[in-house]
Design a protein around this motif. Structure first.
Motif, PDB file in Angstrom:
ATOM      1  N   ILE A 147     -13.199 -52.441   0.562  1.00 16.29           N
ATOM      2  CA  ILE A 147     -12.935 -53.146  -0.694  1.00 16.29           C
ATOM      3  C   ILE A 147     -13.186 -52.223  -1.876  1.00 16.29           C
ATOM      4  O   ILE A 147     -12.358 -52.139  -2.791  1.00 16.29           O
ATOM      5  N   GLU A 148     -14.289 -51.507  -1.864  1.00 19.56           N
ATOM      6  CA  GLU A 148     -14.595 -50.583  -2.960  1.00 19.56           C
ATOM      7  C   GLU A 148     -13.554 -49.470  -3.041  1.00 19.56           C
ATOM      8  O   GLU A 148     -13.139 -49.080  -4.127  1.00 19.56           O
ATOM      9  N   LYS A 149     -13.136 -48.956  -1.904  1.00 19.89           N
ATOM     10  CA  LYS A 149     -12.116 -47.899  -1.873  1.00 19.89           C
ATOM     11  C   LYS A 149     -10.802 -48.406  -2.469  1.00 19.89           C
ATOM     12  O   LYS A 149     -10.168 -47.715  -3.274  1.00 19.89           O
ATOM     13  N   LEU A 150     -10.406 -49.620  -2.102  1.00 14.59           N
ATOM     14  CA  LEU A 150      -9.166 -50.185  -2.641  1.00 14.59           C
ATOM     15  C   LEU A 150      -9.278 -50.453  -4.138  1.00 14.59           C
ATOM     16  O   LEU A 150      -8.319 -50.238  -4.888  1.00 14.59           O
ATOM     17  N   ASP A 185      -8.322 -60.185  -7.356  1.00 17.16           N
ATOM     18  CA  ASP A 185      -9.719 -60.295  -7.785  1.00 17.16           C
ATOM     19  C   ASP A 185      -9.987 -61.559  -8.592  1.00 17.16           C
ATOM     20  O   ASP A 185     -11.056 -62.139  -8.501  1.00 17.16           O
ATOM     21  N   SER A 186      -9.010 -61.969  -9.377  1.00 16.17           N
ATOM     22  CA  SER A 186      -9.244 -63.130 -10.238  1.00 16.17           C
ATOM     23  C   SER A 186      -8.971 -64.460  -9.545  1.00 16.17           C
ATOM     24  O   SER A 186      -9.469 -65.496  -9.980  1.00 16.17           O
ATOM     25  N   THR A 187      -8.204 -64.445  -8.458  1.00 14.81           N
ATOM     26  CA  THR A 187      -7.846 -65.717  -7.820  1.00 14.81           C
ATOM     27  C   THR A 187      -8.500 -65.940  -6.466  1.00 14.81           C
ATOM     28  O   THR A 187      -8.473 -67.059  -5.963  1.00 14.81           O
ATOM     29  N   PRO A 201     -11.510 -64.943   4.007  1.00 12.79           N
ATOM     30  CA  PRO A 201     -10.942 -64.170   5.120  1.00 12.79           C
ATOM     31  C   PRO A 201      -9.732 -63.316   4.751  1.00 12.79           C
ATOM     32  O   PRO A 201      -9.587 -62.218   5.243  1.00 12.79           O
ATOM     33  N   GLY A 202      -8.865 -63.775   3.877  1.00 14.93           N
ATOM     34  CA  GLY A 202      -7.655 -63.035   3.555  1.00 14.93           C
ATOM     35  C   GLY A 202      -7.793 -62.083   2.386  1.00 14.93           C
ATOM     36  O   GLY A 202      -6.820 -61.433   1.994  1.00 14.93           O
ATOM     37  N   TYR A 203      -8.986 -61.971   1.828  1.00 13.39           N
ATOM     38  CA  TYR A 203      -9.183 -61.161   0.620  1.00 13.39           C
ATOM     39  C   TYR A 203      -8.823 -59.697   0.853  1.00 13.39           C
ATOM     40  O   TYR A 203      -8.074 -59.106   0.074  1.00 13.39           O
ATOM     41  N   LEU A 204      -9.356 -59.098   1.896  1.00 16.87           N
ATOM     42  CA  LEU A 204      -9.125 -57.674   2.142  1.00 16.87           C
ATOM     43  C   LEU A 204      -7.644 -57.390   2.357  1.00 16.87           C
ATOM     44  O   LEU A 204      -7.103 -56.433   1.802  1.00 16.87           O
ATOM     45  N   SER A 205      -6.980 -58.237   3.103  1.00 11.93           N
ATOM     46  CA  SER A 205      -5.549 -58.065   3.353  1.00 11.93           C
ATOM     47  C   SER A 205      -4.747 -58.197   2.058  1.00 11.93           C
ATOM     48  O   SER A 205      -3.829 -57.412   1.796  1.00 11.93           O
ATOM     49  N   ALA A 206      -5.092 -59.186   1.238  1.00 13.79           N
ATOM     50  CA  ALA A 206      -4.381 -59.386  -0.027  1.00 13.79           C
ATOM     51  C   ALA A 206      -4.623 -58.217  -0.980  1.00 13.79           C
ATOM     52  O   ALA A 206      -3.700 -57.763  -1.664  1.00 13.79           O
ATOM     53  N   LEU A 207      -5.855 -57.710  -1.018  1.00 14.55           N
ATOM     54  CA  LEU A 207      -6.170 -56.563  -1.872  1.00 14.55           C
ATOM     55  C   LEU A 207      -5.406 -55.337  -1.401  1.00 14.55           C
ATOM     56  O   LEU A 207      -4.881 -54.567  -2.210  1.00 14.55           O
ATOM     57  N   TRP A 208      -5.304 -55.166  -0.098  1.00 14.16           N
ATOM     58  CA  TRP A 208      -4.557 -54.041   0.480  1.00 14.16           C
ATOM     59  C   TRP A 208      -3.084 -54.128   0.084  1.00 14.16           C
ATOM     60  O   TRP A 208      -2.480 -53.144  -0.339  1.00 14.16           O
ATOM     61  N   ASN A 254       1.551 -52.388  -3.272  1.00 12.76           N
ATOM     62  CA  ASN A 254       2.623 -52.710  -4.215  1.00 12.76           C
ATOM     63  C   ASN A 254       2.464 -51.934  -5.520  1.00 12.76           C
ATOM     64  O   ASN A 254       3.450 -51.459  -6.096  1.00 12.76           O
ATOM     65  N   LEU A 255       1.239 -51.813  -5.982  1.00 12.08           N
ATOM     66  CA  LEU A 255       0.975 -51.047  -7.199  1.00 12.08           C
ATOM     67  C   LEU A 255       1.322 -49.581  -6.993  1.00 12.08           C
ATOM     68  O   LEU A 255       1.918 -48.940  -7.870  1.00 12.08           O
TER      69      LEU A 255
END
Length: 119
Positions: free
Chosen positions: A47-50, A80-82, A88-95, A100-101
């Motif tokens: 998470i920190e790396k992403l 991060d805001s939503t 459970p899906g946070y890491l996948s969504a952040l990835w 995309n960015l």
């Protein structure tokens, strides 16, 4: 008399075996918790790396958009805001959001390369 001594020795051995089994169970529990801690540490590290990568990409995107003289750069980062970091899906969504960015930054860089090549 010998029978009583033998019976006591058998009971002592049984008690030692039972104690050993209890210790073995405790050690297995500790191994399990140690494994869970390592998994959480790895997740937090990812998470920190992403997040660092997103920050770097946002800075790069802003600089690239400035080179394009474009003012309409809205990163639209919502994970991060939503979402809760522990969901459970946070890491996948952040990835996915970071990927995309990165595509957007590379697209802008390509556009600058094309525009400067034909000037």
């Amino acid at each position: 008399d010998d029978l009583e001594v033998l019976l006591e020795q058998v009971q002592e051995v049984e008690q030692l075996v039972q104690n050993k089994m209890q210790w073995r169970g405790a050690v297995q529990d500790l191994d399990y918790f140690d494994q869970q801690i390592r998994i959480l540490e790895r997740r937090n590290s990812l998470i920190e790396k992403l997040r660092r990568k997103q920050f770097d990409l946002l800075s790069e995107l802003k600089a690239t958009k400035n080179n394009l003289m474009s003012t309409d750069w809205k990163p639209n980062l919502t994970v991060d805001s939503t979402m809760n970091e522990n969901s459970p899906g946070y890491l996948s969504a952040l990835w996915t959001e970071t990927s995309n960015l990165e595509v957007r930054v590379n697209t802008c860089k390509s556009k600058i390369l094309v525009e400067t090549s034909f000037m």
